[in-house]
Design a protein around this motif. Sequence first.
Motif, PDB file in Angstrom:
ATOM      1  N   ALA A 169      -5.880  25.633 -25.267  1.00  0.00           N
ATOM      2  CA  ALA A 169      -6.063  24.975 -26.813  1.00  0.00           C
ATOM      3  C   ALA A 169      -6.650  26.237 -27.726  1.00  0.00           C
ATOM      4  CB  ALA A 169      -6.718  23.662 -26.758  1.00  0.00           C
ATOM      5  N   LEU A 170      -7.656  26.700 -27.145  1.00  0.00           N
ATOM      6  CA  LEU A 170      -8.305  27.759 -27.772  1.00  0.00           C
ATOM      7  C   LEU A 170      -7.364  29.153 -28.062  1.00  0.00           C
ATOM      8  CD1 LEU A 170     -11.929  27.883 -26.337  1.00  0.00           C
ATOM      9  CD2 LEU A 170     -11.137  26.663 -28.322  1.00  0.00           C
ATOM     10  N   ALA A 171      -6.781  29.705 -26.980  1.00  0.00           N
ATOM     11  CA  ALA A 171      -5.847  30.579 -27.105  1.00  0.00           C
ATOM     12  C   ALA A 171      -4.770  30.196 -28.208  1.00  0.00           C
ATOM     13  CB  ALA A 171      -5.227  31.144 -25.784  1.00  0.00           C
ATOM     14  N   LEU A 172      -4.085  29.365 -27.984  1.00  0.00           N
ATOM     15  CA  LEU A 172      -3.037  28.834 -28.980  1.00  0.00           C
ATOM     16  C   LEU A 172      -3.336  28.848 -30.341  1.00  0.00           C
ATOM     17  CD1 LEU A 172      -1.108  26.537 -26.669  1.00  0.00           C
ATOM     18  CD2 LEU A 172      -0.099  28.653 -27.270  1.00  0.00           C
ATOM     19  N   LEU A 173      -4.592  28.269 -30.388  1.00  0.00           N
ATOM     20  CA  LEU A 173      -5.093  28.286 -31.965  1.00  0.00           C
ATOM     21  C   LEU A 173      -5.199  29.436 -32.487  1.00  0.00           C
ATOM     22  CD1 LEU A 173      -5.953  25.896 -33.832  1.00  0.00           C
ATOM     23  CD2 LEU A 173      -8.486  26.460 -33.105  1.00  0.00           C
ATOM     24  N   LEU A 174      -5.735  30.498 -31.783  1.00  0.00           N
ATOM     25  CA  LEU A 174      -5.623  31.808 -32.486  1.00  0.00           C
ATOM     26  C   LEU A 174      -4.215  32.792 -32.546  1.00  0.00           C
ATOM     27  CD1 LEU A 174      -8.653  33.274 -30.063  1.00  0.00           C
ATOM     28  CD2 LEU A 174      -8.961  32.664 -32.423  1.00  0.00           C
ATOM     29  N   PHE A 175      -3.630  32.130 -31.634  1.00  0.00           N
ATOM     30  CA  PHE A 175      -1.957  32.643 -31.600  1.00  0.00           C
ATOM     31  C   PHE A 175      -1.155  32.019 -32.784  1.00  0.00           C
ATOM     32  CE2 PHE A 175       2.469  32.410 -30.184  1.00  0.00           C
ATOM     33  CZ  PHE A 175       2.444  33.967 -30.280  1.00  0.00           C
ATOM     34  N   ALA A 176      -1.700  30.966 -33.369  1.00  0.00           N
ATOM     35  CA  ALA A 176      -0.966  30.149 -34.287  1.00  0.00           C
ATOM     36  C   ALA A 176      -1.380  30.858 -35.778  1.00  0.00           C
ATOM     37  CB  ALA A 176      -1.761  28.714 -34.314  1.00  0.00           C
ATOM     38  N   LEU A 177      -2.358  32.001 -35.953  1.00  0.00           N
ATOM     39  CA  LEU A 177      -2.548  32.576 -36.895  1.00  0.00           C
ATOM     40  C   LEU A 177      -1.354  33.429 -37.104  1.00  0.00           C
ATOM     41  CD1 LEU A 177      -6.343  33.542 -36.464  1.00  0.00           C
ATOM     42  CD2 LEU A 177      -5.240  31.646 -37.996  1.00  0.00           C
ATOM     43  N   ALA A 178      -0.716  33.873 -36.122  1.00  0.00           N
ATOM     44  CA  ALA A 178       0.486  34.677 -36.267  1.00  0.00           C
ATOM     45  C   ALA A 178       1.953  33.875 -36.304  1.00  0.00           C
ATOM     46  CB  ALA A 178       0.541  35.696 -35.291  1.00  0.00           C
ATOM     47  N   PHE A 179       1.489  32.845 -35.544  1.00  0.00           N
ATOM     48  CA  PHE A 179       3.000  32.052 -35.287  1.00  0.00           C
ATOM     49  C   PHE A 179       2.376  30.391 -35.323  1.00  0.00           C
ATOM     50  CE2 PHE A 179       5.949  29.912 -32.237  1.00  0.00           C
ATOM     51  CZ  PHE A 179       7.066  30.174 -32.782  1.00  0.00           C
ATOM     52  N   PRO A 180       2.592  29.825 -36.432  1.00  0.00           N
ATOM     53  CA  PRO A 180       2.006  28.496 -36.968  1.00  0.00           C
ATOM     54  C   PRO A 180       2.595  27.258 -36.124  1.00  0.00           C
ATOM     55  CG  PRO A 180       2.632  29.744 -38.889  1.00  0.00           C
ATOM     56  CD  PRO A 180       3.003  30.499 -37.857  1.00  0.00           C
ATOM     57  N   PRO A 181       3.853  27.398 -35.451  1.00  0.00           N
ATOM     58  CA  PRO A 181       4.327  26.347 -34.849  1.00  0.00           C
ATOM     59  C   PRO A 181       3.640  26.225 -33.376  1.00  0.00           C
ATOM     60  CG  PRO A 181       6.252  27.343 -35.455  1.00  0.00           C
ATOM     61  CD  PRO A 181       4.912  28.275 -35.901  1.00  0.00           C
ATOM     62  N   ALA A 182       2.677  27.037 -33.272  1.00  0.00           N
ATOM     63  CA  ALA A 182       1.887  27.038 -31.769  1.00  0.00           C
ATOM     64  C   ALA A 182       0.927  26.098 -32.103  1.00  0.00           C
ATOM     65  CB  ALA A 182       1.316  28.446 -31.569  1.00  0.00           C
ATOM     66  N   VAL A 183       0.463  25.720 -33.281  1.00  0.00           N
ATOM     67  CA  VAL A 183      -0.314  24.530 -33.444  1.00  0.00           C
ATOM     68  C   VAL A 183      -0.153  23.170 -32.872  1.00  0.00           C
ATOM     69  CG1 VAL A 183      -1.513  23.089 -35.181  1.00  0.00           C
ATOM     70  CG2 VAL A 183      -1.168  25.396 -35.719  1.00  0.00           C
ATOM     71  N   ALA A 184       1.147  22.983 -33.022  1.00  0.00           N
ATOM     72  CA  ALA A 184       1.732  21.713 -32.201  1.00  0.00           C
ATOM     73  C   ALA A 184       1.383  21.704 -30.578  1.00  0.00           C
ATOM     74  CB  ALA A 184       3.323  21.630 -32.341  1.00  0.00           C
ATOM     75  N   ILE A 185       1.603  23.115 -29.885  1.00  0.00           N
ATOM     76  CA  ILE A 185       1.250  23.115 -28.647  1.00  0.00           C
ATOM     77  C   ILE A 185      -0.314  23.126 -28.374  1.00  0.00           C
ATOM     78  CG2 ILE A 185       1.767  24.385 -26.497  1.00  0.00           C
ATOM     79  CD1 ILE A 185       4.018  25.627 -27.870  1.00  0.00           C
ATOM     80  N   SER A 186      -0.768  23.573 -29.298  1.00  0.00           N
ATOM     81  CA  SER A 186      -2.353  23.536 -29.120  1.00  0.00           C
ATOM     82  C   SER A 186      -2.997  22.120 -29.096  1.00  0.00           C
ATOM     83  CB  SER A 186      -3.142  24.338 -30.212  1.00  0.00           C
ATOM     84  OG  SER A 186      -4.401  24.247 -30.384  1.00  0.00           O
ATOM     85  N   LEU A 187      -2.328  21.284 -30.087  1.00  0.00           N
ATOM     86  CA  LEU A 187      -2.572  19.769 -30.292  1.00  0.00           C
ATOM     87  C   LEU A 187      -2.443  18.893 -28.980  1.00  0.00           C
ATOM     88  CD1 LEU A 187      -1.682  19.039 -33.905  1.00  0.00           C
ATOM     89  CD2 LEU A 187      -4.196  19.187 -32.987  1.00  0.00           C
TER      90      LEU A 187
END
Length: 368
Positions: free
Chosen positions: A323-341
């Motif tokens: 969740a933490l890693a994907l939240l940071l990755f979402a800054l460059a790739f916004p759809p990663a927020v869904a996987i983080s959730l």
Amino acid sequence: MSETKVPRPGQATLAGWLIVLGSLLTVVAAWDQISGLRSLDTRERVEKVLSEPPLAGSGIGLDSILDFMHVAALVTGAFAAAAVILGWHVLQRSKQARLALTIIAAPLFFGGMFGGGFWSTLAAVAVILLWMSPTRDWFDGVSPTKREAEGGGDPDQKTYVPPAPPQATDPSTGSAPDSTTDSTSDSTPGTVRLSERQPPPWAGPMVHAKTTSSTRRPGAVMAAAALTWIGSGVTALMMIASAVTATANPDLILEQVRKQAESDAATREMAKLYTTDIIIASAWSMAILVTLVCVAAAVFAVLALRRYAWARIALMITAGLAALALLLFALAFPPAVAISLAAVATFSFLLRPETAAWFRSRGDDATR
């Protein structure tokens, strides 16, 4: 036979209205995207994305992306419109509507990345609540009180056996009188006699034998495993796709890295050390590492379903870090927020009290 009337729990009401409202707003968002898809602003934003890695040099044209977004928005809007109707029927306790929502939840979740945004993700995640207690019990027509009775081992309260009345004792001998003695005869002094119509004395609370209710797997465990499998699969595919793109266009990626490093002298000197071979090797190393973590998380989910307590802890740690890693990755790739959730939801499902009790009961059974 008339259907059992069971009051609707608050969780079922919340899930149903989240599905209805989230899907309705998804329809509006999809329609808004379709109406502005051919606008100048949209075309400029898409052209900017195509000019940057990983799509730069991929050969995908502007019209192809716009057509794909159009189809994705139409499909997402259609699924969302169906979810609005099904969500209303779920509030009426329709098992068929719950099953249909479960089938379209995945397309609605992934289609929302292109046409529904946050609202489609909210509606899809709310479907998971329909399979968790007490909503699951409400669909099955089981009231909370009866579920508690099932946990005690006597759901219908038909196995009560009254305790035997105490026998009178003879004070002279200290033993019980002969059973062949006429019960209608007068009682001797000092003898205690119970009337046949007198209820048996209270013998303390009834203790039932432990049944298989403690071995019933909570819906939260299955939901956590399903989210883990979906999230792990999508993440692994994204990382492999990024590695393939880096292998096909290493020069473009290297150029972008050097452009971003021009503002800082120290970073600019470090960027000069990069080569296309380093770019490709780094991309594949990261893809393999992330894929191995995803495979491990999927294995932890399988073992958690088999009721291994250590697998639950390992899966919680993996979900928290993801969740933490994907939240940071979402800054460059916004759809990663869904996987983080989804990772956050997995962590919360495994943290629920009924989940912890289910895993703990296995250890209690093993020590008996």
